[in-house]
Design a protein around this motif. Structure first.
Motif, PDB file in Angstrom:
ATOM      1  N   MET A   1      23.122  -4.039  63.457  1.00  8.24           N
ATOM      2  CA  MET A   1      24.076  -2.863  63.116  1.00  8.24           C
ATOM      3  C   MET A   1      25.101  -2.825  63.081  1.00  8.24           C
ATOM      4  N   LYS A   2      25.537  -3.021  63.806  1.00 12.59           N
ATOM      5  CA  LYS A   2      27.310  -3.018  64.123  1.00 12.59           C
ATOM      6  C   LYS A   2      27.547  -3.652  64.174  1.00 12.59           C
ATOM      7  N   PRO A   3      27.855  -5.028  63.713  1.00 15.79           N
ATOM      8  CA  PRO A   3      28.040  -5.866  63.241  1.00 15.79           C
ATOM      9  C   PRO A   3      28.600  -6.345  61.775  1.00 15.79           C
ATOM     10  N   LEU A   4      27.474  -5.335  61.251  1.00 13.52           N
ATOM     11  CA  LEU A   4      27.495  -5.004  59.940  1.00 13.52           C
ATOM     12  C   LEU A   4      28.001  -4.171  59.023  1.00 13.52           C
ATOM     13  N   ILE A   5      28.717  -3.199  60.123  1.00 12.92           N
ATOM     14  CA  ILE A   5      29.307  -2.013  60.119  1.00 12.92           C
ATOM     15  C   ILE A   5      31.075  -2.771  59.562  1.00 12.92           C
ATOM     16  N   TRP A   6      31.190  -3.410  61.003  1.00 15.66           N
ATOM     17  CA  TRP A   6      32.992  -4.024  61.136  1.00 15.66           C
ATOM     18  C   TRP A   6      33.030  -4.911  59.896  1.00 15.66           C
ATOM     19  N   LEU A   7      31.886  -5.939  58.998  1.00 15.60           N
ATOM     20  CA  LEU A   7      31.468  -6.922  58.297  1.00 15.60           C
ATOM     21  C   LEU A   7      32.419  -5.836  57.178  1.00 15.60           C
ATOM     22  N   VAL A   8      31.263  -4.980  56.638  1.00 19.24           N
ATOM     23  CA  VAL A   8      31.452  -4.228  55.287  1.00 19.24           C
ATOM     24  C   VAL A   8      33.180  -3.841  55.577  1.00 19.24           C
ATOM     25  N   PHE A   9      33.379  -2.898  56.368  1.00 19.47           N
ATOM     26  CA  PHE A   9      34.764  -2.558  56.389  1.00 19.47           C
ATOM     27  C   PHE A   9      36.006  -3.582  55.909  1.00 19.47           C
ATOM     28  N   ALA A  10      36.133  -5.359  56.614  1.00 16.76           N
ATOM     29  CA  ALA A  10      36.776  -6.009  56.238  1.00 16.76           C
ATOM     30  C   ALA A  10      36.377  -6.423  55.275  1.00 16.76           C
ATOM     31  N   ILE A  11      35.449  -6.369  54.754  1.00 18.58           N
ATOM     32  CA  ILE A  11      35.368  -6.760  52.963  1.00 18.58           C
ATOM     33  C   ILE A  11      36.475  -5.709  51.966  1.00 18.58           C
ATOM     34  N   ALA A  12      36.086  -4.341  52.372  1.00 18.11           N
ATOM     35  CA  ALA A  12      36.400  -3.456  51.971  1.00 18.11           C
ATOM     36  C   ALA A  12      37.652  -3.358  52.287  1.00 18.11           C
ATOM     37  N   ALA A  13      38.461  -3.589  53.278  1.00 17.59           N
ATOM     38  CA  ALA A  13      39.830  -3.921  53.549  1.00 17.59           C
ATOM     39  C   ALA A  13      40.439  -5.100  52.770  1.00 17.59           C
ATOM     40  N   ALA A  14      39.538  -6.012  52.592  1.00 22.49           N
ATOM     41  CA  ALA A  14      39.889  -7.203  52.061  1.00 22.49           C
ATOM     42  C   ALA A  14      40.150  -6.728  50.593  1.00 22.49           C
ATOM     43  N   LEU A  15      39.473  -5.964  49.670  1.00 22.33           N
ATOM     44  CA  LEU A  15      39.513  -6.075  48.894  1.00 22.33           C
ATOM     45  C   LEU A  15      40.423  -4.407  48.216  1.00 22.33           C
ATOM     46  N   TRP A  16      40.521  -3.817  49.430  1.00 18.91           N
ATOM     47  CA  TRP A  16      41.715  -2.666  48.811  1.00 18.91           C
ATOM     48  C   TRP A  16      43.398  -3.498  48.964  1.00 18.91           C
ATOM     49  N   PRO A  94      56.962   2.068  47.444  1.00 19.10           N
ATOM     50  CA  PRO A  94      56.654   2.033  48.721  1.00 19.10           C
ATOM     51  C   PRO A  94      55.184   2.858  48.807  1.00 19.10           C
ATOM     52  N   LEU A  95      55.548   3.779  47.855  1.00 18.20           N
ATOM     53  CA  LEU A  95      54.359   5.384  47.860  1.00 18.20           C
ATOM     54  C   LEU A  95      52.760   4.745  47.381  1.00 18.20           C
ATOM     55  N   VAL A  96      52.494   2.784  46.816  1.00 17.21           N
ATOM     56  CA  VAL A  96      51.649   2.599  46.829  1.00 17.21           C
ATOM     57  C   VAL A  96      51.406   1.702  48.109  1.00 17.21           C
ATOM     58  N   TRP A  97      52.161   1.266  48.809  1.00 19.62           N
ATOM     59  CA  TRP A  97      51.705   1.121  50.580  1.00 19.62           C
ATOM     60  C   TRP A  97      51.549   2.137  51.482  1.00 19.62           C
ATOM     61  N   ILE A  98      52.368   3.043  50.968  1.00 18.20           N
ATOM     62  CA  ILE A  98      51.848   4.581  52.286  1.00 18.20           C
ATOM     63  C   ILE A  98      49.964   4.788  51.432  1.00 18.20           C
ATOM     64  N   GLY A  99      49.957   4.836  50.364  1.00 19.96           N
ATOM     65  CA  GLY A  99      48.517   4.864  49.332  1.00 19.96           C
ATOM     66  C   GLY A  99      47.650   4.003  50.172  1.00 19.96           C
ATOM     67  N   TRP A 100      47.959   2.749  50.755  1.00 18.47           N
ATOM     68  CA  TRP A 100      47.304   1.809  50.918  1.00 18.47           C
ATOM     69  C   TRP A 100      46.991   2.261  52.317  1.00 18.47           C
ATOM     70  N   GLY A 101      47.546   2.335  52.903  1.00 19.09           N
ATOM     71  CA  GLY A 101      47.531   2.793  54.557  1.00 19.09           C
ATOM     72  C   GLY A 101      46.934   3.352  55.200  1.00 19.09           C
ATOM     73  N   VAL A 102      47.059   5.022  54.424  1.00 12.29           N
ATOM     74  CA  VAL A 102      46.453   6.079  54.608  1.00 12.29           C
ATOM     75  C   VAL A 102      44.788   5.821  54.277  1.00 12.29           C
ATOM     76  N   VAL A 103      44.456   5.274  52.478  1.00  7.81           N
ATOM     77  CA  VAL A 103      42.815   4.945  52.741  1.00  7.81           C
ATOM     78  C   VAL A 103      42.746   3.858  53.358  1.00  7.81           C
ATOM     79  N   LEU A 104      43.221   3.379  54.287  1.00  2.00           N
ATOM     80  CA  LEU A 104      42.714   1.927  54.747  1.00  2.00           C
ATOM     81  C   LEU A 104      42.911   2.542  56.538  1.00  2.00           C
ATOM     82  N   LEU A 105      43.294   3.623  56.955  1.00  3.19           N
ATOM     83  CA  LEU A 105      43.132   4.219  57.760  1.00  3.19           C
ATOM     84  C   LEU A 105      42.428   5.499  57.847  1.00  3.19           C
ATOM     85  N   VAL A 106      41.480   6.150  56.892  1.00  2.00           N
ATOM     86  CA  VAL A 106      40.083   6.619  56.614  1.00  2.00           C
ATOM     87  C   VAL A 106      39.219   5.593  56.669  1.00  2.00           C
ATOM     88  N   MET A 107      39.195   4.460  55.835  1.00  2.00           N
ATOM     89  CA  MET A 107      38.652   3.680  56.267  1.00  2.00           C
ATOM     90  C   MET A 107      37.859   3.091  57.422  1.00  2.00           C
TER      91      MET A 107
END
Length: 140
Positions: A1-16, A94-107
């Protein structure tokens, strides 16, 4: 289950990341044209866009024309704000990349919390704690 969590995170992070990169590229391409007032190239590009075949599977074709009309309306609105748009270019990317970083940190935090919450048996480690709290409340 833990690898599935990180796989979903990696896919979501790549799409984001891909969507943030696309937005930054779009801003970088369109803002100088908007600031100069030469929007004919963008209008032509928007009007000539045909609905991609892969999108036709998910979205009704009748929605494509209103979406194009909305994009053209946004373009005309931005063109009317000419000088404001030209000064806003310097902080939009820069605002786009700051938003990207905040959302990635939350994920990342959410994935880390889920990782910690899972016990070695695959159950949520929080459930026994919650059960103890419920029993205490029922007693007193």
């Amino acid at each position: 289950m833990k690898p599935l969590i990180w796989l979903v995170f990696a896919i979501a992070a790549a799409l984001w990341t891909l969507s943030a990169w696309g937005m930054a590229s779009l801003i970088e391409w369109s803002m100088p044209l908007l600031a100069s007032g030469d929007t004919l190239q963008i209008e032509t590009a928007v009007r000539s866009l045909a609905m991609p075949a892969w999108l036709a599977i998910w979205v009704d074709a009748a929605w494509w024309q209103p979406a194009q009309a909305f994009a053209l309306w946004c373009l005309q609105s931005l063109q009317a704000m000419g000088s404001v748009v030209s000064t806003g270019v310097s902080w939009l990317i820069p605002l786009v990349w700051i938003g990207w970083g905040v959302v990635l940190l939350v994920m990342l935090v959410a994935a880390g919390v889920m990782h910690v919450m899972l016990s070695s048996k695959g159950r949520l480690a929080v459930l026994p704690i919650a059960a103890k709290l419920i029993k205490r409340r029922m007693r007193g």
